[in-house]
Scaffold this motif. Structure first.
Motif, PDB file in Angstrom:
ATOM      1  N   VAL A  75      44.360  33.259  46.153  1.00 19.43           N
ATOM      2  CA  VAL A  75      43.540  34.131  45.316  1.00 19.43           C
ATOM      3  C   VAL A  75      42.756  33.309  44.269  1.00 19.43           C
TER       4      VAL A  75
ATOM      5  N   GLN B 104      48.505  27.086  37.037  1.00 21.59           N
ATOM      6  CA  GLN B 104      49.057  28.521  37.335  1.00 21.59           C
ATOM      7  C   GLN B 104      50.070  28.827  38.373  1.00 21.59           C
TER       8      GLN B 104
ATOM      9  N   ASN C  46      37.923  28.605  52.591  1.00 22.56           N
ATOM     10  CA  ASN C  46      38.412  28.893  51.303  1.00 22.56           C
ATOM     11  C   ASN C  46      38.767  27.504  50.871  1.00 22.56           C
TER      12      ASN C  46
ATOM     13  N   ILE D 117      38.651  26.068  43.682  1.00 24.66           N
ATOM     14  CA  ILE D 117      38.955  27.136  43.015  1.00 24.66           C
ATOM     15  C   ILE D 117      37.793  28.355  43.165  1.00 24.66           C
TER      16      ILE D 117
ATOM     17  N   ARG E 251      37.575  29.844  46.360  1.00 24.77           N
ATOM     18  CA  ARG E 251      38.425  30.947  46.430  1.00 24.77           C
ATOM     19  C   ARG E 251      38.584  32.119  45.749  1.00 24.77           C
ATOM     20  N   MET E 252      37.865  31.966  44.619  1.00 25.11           N
ATOM     21  CA  MET E 252      37.462  33.235  43.810  1.00 25.11           C
ATOM     22  C   MET E 252      36.563  33.981  44.586  1.00 25.11           C
TER      23      MET E 252
ATOM     24  N   MET F 288      42.133  35.349  51.256  1.00 19.48           N
ATOM     25  CA  MET F 288      42.649  35.198  52.604  1.00 19.48           C
ATOM     26  C   MET F 288      44.036  35.740  52.924  1.00 19.48           C
TER      27      MET F 288
ATOM     28  N   PRO G  43      54.194  37.833  50.451  1.00 15.41           N
ATOM     29  CA  PRO G  43      54.295  38.418  49.308  1.00 15.41           C
ATOM     30  C   PRO G  43      54.979  37.438  48.225  1.00 15.41           C
ATOM     31  N   PHE G  44      54.637  37.700  47.034  1.00 14.24           N
ATOM     32  CA  PHE G  44      55.429  36.946  46.022  1.00 14.24           C
ATOM     33  C   PHE G  44      56.668  37.739  45.677  1.00 14.24           C
ATOM     34  N   PRO G  45      57.698  37.038  45.423  1.00 11.46           N
ATOM     35  CA  PRO G  45      58.810  37.724  44.876  1.00 11.46           C
ATOM     36  C   PRO G  45      58.650  38.402  43.650  1.00 11.46           C
ATOM     37  N   LYS G  46      57.893  39.223  43.276  1.00 12.16           N
ATOM     38  CA  LYS G  46      57.406  39.924  42.323  1.00 12.16           C
ATOM     39  C   LYS G  46      57.041  41.410  42.656  1.00 12.16           C
TER      40      LYS G  46
ATOM     41  N   TYR H 250      47.804  39.755  41.002  1.00 15.70           N
ATOM     42  CA  TYR H 250      47.795  38.429  40.498  1.00 15.70           C
ATOM     43  C   TYR H 250      46.446  37.645  40.609  1.00 15.70           C
ATOM     44  N   GLY H 251      45.679  37.997  41.744  1.00 13.55           N
ATOM     45  CA  GLY H 251      44.287  37.289  41.560  1.00 13.55           C
ATOM     46  C   GLY H 251      43.586  37.651  40.527  1.00 13.55           C
TER      47      GLY H 251
ATOM     48  N   ARG I 270      44.623  38.313  37.291  1.00 11.25           N
ATOM     49  CA  ARG I 270      45.595  37.755  36.313  1.00 11.25           C
ATOM     50  C   ARG I 270      45.130  36.189  36.352  1.00 11.25           C
ATOM     51  N   VAL I 271      44.869  35.724  37.207  1.00 11.54           N
ATOM     52  CA  VAL I 271      44.657  34.415  37.209  1.00 11.54           C
ATOM     53  C   VAL I 271      43.095  34.132  36.714  1.00 11.54           C
ATOM     54  N   ARG I 272      42.450  35.181  36.791  1.00  8.69           N
ATOM     55  CA  ARG I 272      41.161  34.980  36.174  1.00  8.69           C
ATOM     56  C   ARG I 272      41.077  35.352  34.683  1.00  8.69           C
TER      57      ARG I 272
ATOM     58  N   ARG J 105      46.112  42.513  47.940  1.00  9.03           N
ATOM     59  CA  ARG J 105      46.022  41.258  47.120  1.00  9.03           C
ATOM     60  C   ARG J 105      44.616  40.536  47.314  1.00  9.03           C
TER      61      ARG J 105
END
Lengths: 318, 271
Positions: A194, A200, B69, B101, B104-105, B109, B116-119, B127-128, B130-132, B180
């Motif tokens: 992503v 990160q 990607n 990167i 991938r933005m 994929m 999934p993340f353990p969140k 998440y995608g 947030r990283v932005r 996601r």
């Protein structure tokens, strides 16, 4: 549906079966033999520790009074206590954790996540593993030359904390690397896919998910450091100390003080060592009591490590 | 060659009469160290359509997908040659001048196993963003909901967005991963055998989802399941030993393959 009526042929004795049974019995025997040997081997460790601990308790139990924890060492065994020793241990451990943990965790994460796979990385990896096997007195010699004299930190809590920080680093680095490696690659891929940067991915995923393993390594490292005597004697820990360092917190701004870092110190195992080497059973009782404190402290820390790992792992499932 | 006798049903997805090219692959080679995994691939990917990559294990279909990607950049000693041009801005996304990167933005994929993340469910989707650097709760809320709706998961999870994503069933987890991948408004979504770890019912729901997504996003899907390729895709590429053997509208490739190797594979003579 067509009905089927099968017939069953029953015979009293089939020739090969008796042989199969005796064969199984014969091979089973070795199962039992190993189980017994294994149990005995395991017991040796547990029984020894238990015997040691019971011996300590019998010798030192009567000295474990509140006064013992609140008194300075004294020439009279009955009045001597471990106040300066346990305060020293706590302060030294604070320095060790504050310096050693960030260094070791960063190093472990760097080696796993960032470092390119080349001869230099391999060399560093081999060295880190080897450092774990270096006798602690050698760390003491290094620290004496480096921290005490070259950097001029003197025979202080700071020098002691740094020495033990160096000592626990390999353990924590290895624990960190194992914990980081246990994070599935698919999770990293998901985060990269992503558009996350390496930092990160590390900050949001790899580090949080490996905290249980890292915490375990840190606590086990600290539990080992608590019992260390040789390197601290080498750098000149005092064996008789009847004052406390300045407190690290104060009531006036800025509330945090660092004078204590330069203070002389003693720690529990050195206090114990000092009492053991004195003639007279009265001091030996003190030594045993200090021993109980160290053993209990170590066991509690290890127990906490196991509990922490169990608790935190339960929350993380892949 | 006449129609191949095959158990594969005829494709159900129509082909746009005047397709727009979203991406153009020209002379693409890819190397793992000295091993060449992709050999001189030329291929056009059409906008807002599903393109399937099929072929036997080791044929390079996943390798090709992961070029889109730049997933290969995570492994040392990998090398791209040639071009994958992305339109409308006409950039070569496998060029070393382009930061992976950035790629991938724009191209997200979905993986083989749900990962999934353990969140929480919410954080998985967000998440995608947030990283932005998206922080505004209102924007996050809106886009998380839109993505979960897009992945046909909203109604099932809207009352438990704070529960861990890993607590969902396998099919739901994979739809969470699709949400996601959708949350960042990608231009292309890559699917790498997205149903191979799922039961038939979950598989059907993912396939429906892929078909419905195609109206608004370009989709590339790797599958080892020919029926799946026939059901979901408008275009199919058959790959073998790192080469693109045949590429065309799914209906044509399945009913009138031009290459002997394609018809052999489709009829189950190898692979």
């Amino acid at each position: 549906m067509a009905s089927i009526s099968p017939s069953i042929a029953v015979e009293a004795a089939v020739p090969g079966v008796a042989e199969i049974r005796s064969n199984v019995v014969r091979r089973r025997r070795w199962d039992i033999v190993f189980a017994v040997v294994g149990f005995l081997a395991t017991s040796v460790g547990v029984v020894t520790l238990l015997a040691l601990f019971v011996d300590l308790v019998m010798d030192g139990y009567h000295r474990l009074t509140p006064d013992f924890f609140l008194s300075f060492p004294s020439r009279r065994a009955a009045e001597a206590g471990i106040l300066s020793a346990w305060v020293g241990t706590c302060l030294v451990m604070m320095v060790t954790a504050a310096i050693g943990v960030p260094l070791a965790v960063s190093a472990g994460i760097y080696l796993e996540e960032y470092a390119p796979r080349n001869w230099l990385t391999t060399l560093i990896e081999i060295n880190v593993s080897n450092l774990a096997a270096v006798p602690s007195i050698v760390y003491g010699l290094l620290a004496l030359g480096l921290f005490v004299y070259a950097l001029g930190f003197g025979q202080s809590i700071l020098s002691a904390g740094l020495t033990l920080a160096l000592m626990i680093m390999p353990v924590v680095v290895v624990a960190t690397r194992e914990a980081v490696r246990a994070v599935p690659h698919t999770i990293r891929e998901a985060a990269y896919a992503v558009g996350a940067t390496r930092w990160q991915v590390t900050r949001d995923h790899v580090l949080p998910y490996s905290i249980p393993g890292i915490a375990t390594g840190v606590i086990i490292g600290l539990a080992r450091a608590i019992g260390e005597t040789a390197p601290l004697i080498t750098i000149g820990a005092l064996t008789f100390i009847a004052y406390l360092p300045d407190p690290p917190i104060s009531t006036t701004p800025p509330f945090v003080r660092f004078d204590w870092l330069w203070s002389g110190f003693t720690v529990l195992p050195i206090q114990m060592f000092n009492w053991v080497s004195r003639p007279g059973t009265a001091f030996h009782a003190n030594a045993a009591a200090a021993g109980i404190v160290i053993v209990v402290l170590t066991l509690v820390m290890n127990g906490f490590a196991i509990y922490l790992r169990y608790r935190l792992r339960k929350r993380i499932t892949w | 060659m006449s129609a191949v006798a095959t158990s594969v049903p005829i494709a159900t997805q129509s082909v746009n009469a005047d397709p727009k090219v979203k991406s153009r692959i020209r002379g693409l080679n890819f190397f793992y160290g000295h091993l060449q995994a992709l050999k001189n691939i030329d291929m056009d990917i059409y906008e807002h359509a599903v393109t399937a990559l099929i072929g036997p294990s080791g044929c390079g279909k996943s390798t090709l997908l992961r070029c889109f990607n730049r997933m290969h950049d995570l492994k040392p000693d990998t090398r791209y040659e040639g071009e994958i041009r992305l339109y409308p801005d006409d950039v070569n996304i496998v060029s070393s001048d382009i930061d992976p990167i950035e790629v991938r933005m724009r191209i997200s994929m979905v993986f083989q196993k749900p990962n999934p993340f353990p969140k929480s469910i919410y954080e998985n989707v967000a998440y995608g963003l947030r990283v932005r650097g998206v922080k505004a709760r209102s924007e996050l809320d809106g886009r998380v909901e839109a993505a979960l709706r897009g992945a046909a998961l909203w109604d099932e999870v809207k009352d438990r967005l704070e529960e861990p994503g890993t607590a969902l069933s396998g099919g739901q987890q994979q739809r969470l991963c699709i949400a996601r991948a959708l949350a960042t408004d990608p231009e292309i979504v890559l699917f790498d055998e997205p149903t191979s770890a799922l039961d038939p019912i979950a598989t059907a729901s993912i396939e429906d989802l892929i078909i419905s997504m195609a109206g608004s996003v370009t989709i590339l899907i790797v599958t080892h399941n020919m029926q799946q390729a026939a059901r979901v895709s408008s275009y199919t590429a058959f790959m073998y030993l790192g080469e693109l053997v045949e590429y065309g509208p799914t209906t044509e490739l399945f009913t009138r393959p031009r290459q002997q190797r394609t018809s052999d594979y489709l009829t189950g003579r190898f692979g």
